[in-house]
Design an enzyme around this catalytic site. Structure first.
Site, short mmCIF file in Angstrom:
data_model
loop_
_atom_site.label_atom_id
_atom_site.label_comp_id
_atom_site.label_asym_id
_atom_site.label_seq_id
_atom_site.Cartn_x
_atom_site.Cartn_y
_atom_site.Cartn_z
N GLU A 1 35.53 -20.22 -23.43
CA GLU A 1 34.25 -19.91 -22.75
C GLU A 1 33.47 -20.99 -23.06
O GLU A 1 33.01 -21.74 -24.21
CB GLU A 1 33.59 -18.95 -23.49
CG GLU A 1 32.16 -18.42 -22.76
CD GLU A 1 31.10 -17.73 -23.56
OE1 GLU A 1 30.29 -17.17 -23.07
OE2 GLU A 1 30.90 -17.77 -24.86
N ASP B 1 35.19 -17.28 -27.81
CA ASP B 1 33.82 -17.16 -27.57
C ASP B 1 33.10 -18.52 -27.82
O ASP B 1 33.44 -19.26 -28.78
CB ASP B 1 33.38 -16.14 -28.52
CG ASP B 1 31.81 -15.84 -28.08
OD1 ASP B 1 31.58 -15.30 -27.27
OD2 ASP B 1 31.02 -15.92 -29.31
C1 GLC Z 1 29.08 -15.44 -25.81
C2 GLC Z 1 29.16 -14.20 -25.32
C3 GLC Z 1 27.96 -13.23 -25.60
C4 GLC Z 1 27.53 -13.53 -26.84
C5 GLC Z 1 27.44 -14.92 -27.67
C6 GLC Z 1 27.19 -15.12 -29.03
O1 GLC Z 1 28.29 -16.36 -24.98
O2 GLC Z 1 29.95 -13.92 -24.20
O3 GLC Z 1 28.11 -11.98 -25.14
O4 GLC Z 1 26.20 -12.84 -27.23
O5 GLC Z 1 28.71 -15.61 -27.22
O6 GLC Z 1 28.56 -14.72 -29.73
#
Ligand code: GLC
Length: 530
Positions: A266, A203
């Site tokens: 991500e 994440d």
């Molecule tokens: C990422 C996740 C999202 C979440 C954020 C904070 O972007 O995909 O759903 O709210 O991180 O953890």
């Protein structure tokens, strides 16, 4: 170092499950692990290779699991550790892989680490989070903004200092410059890897390291009125710091302690910056998620440019990947329209690189309208009315025409799409021309024709609404022709090669048709020719 050519994560297809919304097994209106186990035959028949689960760990659910209070447990809402062990066995038993979400940037404010850290200024875990004094006027330490609205700093009465949270105030950021934090999270990774998990989707990996001096971020000269307020300042000092690559290399080293595991990151950054996340000598993330298709204008020329730009900046030995949807962005069928959704599917499954599917996109699920009183997403609650709410892409999977679409015996936590009695797995499986049948045919063709997986990508010049490219290896040369508009278009055989045959049309009705001279495409039609 090259990225091993036969690796499963290179040749395979990933499928993201949002566990709250996939399948409920215990009648509480929220999906769970036993529900996922029950639906594995479906995933196997679809033909995907790896399943990524959004977080299933103990959490107060302020951000639906992205606020973790125990990294090595299972939230009772989703089941028990026994259920998880059964899941991993069942997934592997079907020859599939299991990917977990790792959320290392922040914990829940209910995590015992944070309870200790906030207790006093001299607590041993004080430095595990990012504490700063107020400015002289008593205000927040700098101008950094939370992605979910407001200042990213929260004053804590116990000690009078502020802590940093890039997201909700219930999600305090960990201090990744602290070696003990690193070690703790690496041990979390080892815990799950030892259980047999095949890798992680990390994440907000580009957020992990912040400027050591916490300098103010500059204003964003290109801010567009009506966009989320945090976009008013750039994130020059709060994200994408050079030192983050050192951390990612360490994570990768943990991954490499175990055979055949994958590290996915991500990363929402321009392509040029994104590719740095492969790491020096490719010792970073195997797959830094490429989200370019999530925000592009849906036109042949802009998509062609994205593919070109991405292919151009990929480092030697780096393996590409493509994403059409996830739990944070509007559904692809909503963004590109129902008619173009099959064309988008053909694009995703014929580009060079690992595709990640988002649950429900294969049945054409659209963005479900959510009434104000039904809103669950904290982002929408904090920043209402500008359409950034994420609930509409997180609604329950539509399995059949029974009550609650076969998702649950109880009222689901988010409303179902109003067309779920028609648009569901059972109905679409029975319809040989449905989008689900198309997804299956595309996946089957991909498995049959290695050129679609590992073949070279060659652009073919085209005009207007036509997107043309070739995938080629020693065995085959395939042409993909996608009509991004509702009007028919024709392609002459000089661009596609002579005496070819249609292998698949998005309308699922032209397989075997031979092409000599001219290829006529209907509106919103894509074909693969070989
Ligand atoms: C990422 C996740 C999202 C979440 C954020 C904070 O972007 O995909 O759903 O709210 O991180 O953890």
């Amino acid at each position: 170092m090259d990225q091993s050519s036969g690796a499963w994560w290179r040749n395979g297809i990933f499928y993201q499950v949002y566990p709250r919304s996939f399948q409920d097994s215990n009648g509480d209106g929220v999906g769970d692990i036993q529900g996922i186990i029950r639906r594995l035959p479906y995933l196997e028949s679809l033909g995907v290779d790896a399943v990524w689960l959004s977080p299933i760990f103990p959490s107060p659910m302020a951000d639906f699991g992205y606020d973790i209070s125990d990294y090595t447990g299972i939230d009772p809402l989703f089941g028990s550790m026994e259920d998880f062990d059964a899941l991993i066995e069942a997934v592997h038993g079907r020859g599939l892989k299991l990917i977990l979400d790792l959320v290392p940037n922040h914990t829940s404010d209910q995590h015992p680490w944070f309870a200790e850290s906030r207790a006093s200024r001299d607590n041993g875990k004080r430095d595990w989070y990012l504490w700063r004094d107020a400015k002289e006027d008593g205000g927040a330490p700098n101008n950094w903004l939370s992605e979910f609205g407001g200042s990213a700093w929260q004053r804590d009465d116990a000690t009078g200092q502020y802590y940093y949270h890039a997201f909700l105030k219930e999600q305090p950021d960990l201090n990744w410059r602290n070696p003990d934090v690193r070690k703790a999270i690496y041990d979390v990774m080892r815990f799950w890897l030892r259980k047999g998990v095949d890798g992680f989707r990390v994440d907000v990996i580009w957020h992990l390291i912040k400027d050591a001096e916490f300098r103010d971020n500059p204003p964003n000269p290109h801010y567009v009125e009506g966009r989320p307020p945090h976009e008013k300042i750039l994130t020059q000092y709060s994200t994408d710091q050079d030192e983050v690559h050192e951390v990612i290399a360490e994570m990768r080293a943990v991954i490499d302690e175990f055979p055949d595991r994958v590290l996915i990151g991500e990363v929402y950054l321009p392509l040029q910056r994104l590719v740095a996340y492969y790491g020096n000598d490719l010792g970073g993330a195997h797959l830094p998620f490429n989200f370019a298709l999530l925000s592009t204008l849906w036109s042949a020329r802009s998509i062609e440019k994205i593919i070109h730009d991405y292919e151009a900046v990929l480092p030697a030995g780096a393996w590409p990947n493509w994403v059409l949807g996830n739990h944070d962005r509007p559904r692809v069928a909503g963004r590109v329209g129902r008619e173009q959704a099959p064309v988008a599917a053909m694009l995703l499954l014929t580009l060079r690189g690992t595709p990640t599917l988002y649950y429900g996109d294969e049945i054409g699920m659209h963005q479900v309208p959510i009434a104000p009183e039904q809103v669950q997403d904290p982002f929408e609650k904090n920043v209402p009315g500008i359409g950034v709410g994420r609930d509409g892409c997180r609604t329950p999977m539509q399995w059949d025409a029974s009550d609650n679409a076969g998702f649950s015996t109880a009222r689901p936590w988010l409303p179902l799409a109003s067309d779920s009695a028609q648009e569901n797995v059972v109905n679409l499986e029975a319809d040989s021309k449905s989008i689900l049948s198309l997804y299956k045919a595309l996946i089957a063709l991909r498995k049959k024709m290695p050129a679609l997986v590992t073949g070279a990508y060659e652009p073919v010049s085209a005009q207007g609404d036509l997107l043309l490219y070739r995938r080629r290896d020693d065995e085959a040369s395939l042409t993909i022709a996608l009509n991004l508009a509702a009007e028919p278009v024709s392609v002459t055989s000089s661009s596609i090669g002579f005496r070819k045959e249609i292998l698949l049309s998005t309308y699922l009705d032209r397989t075997g048709e031979s092409i000599e001279g001219v290829l006529d495409l209907r509106g919103n039609e894509g074909v693969i020719i070989g």
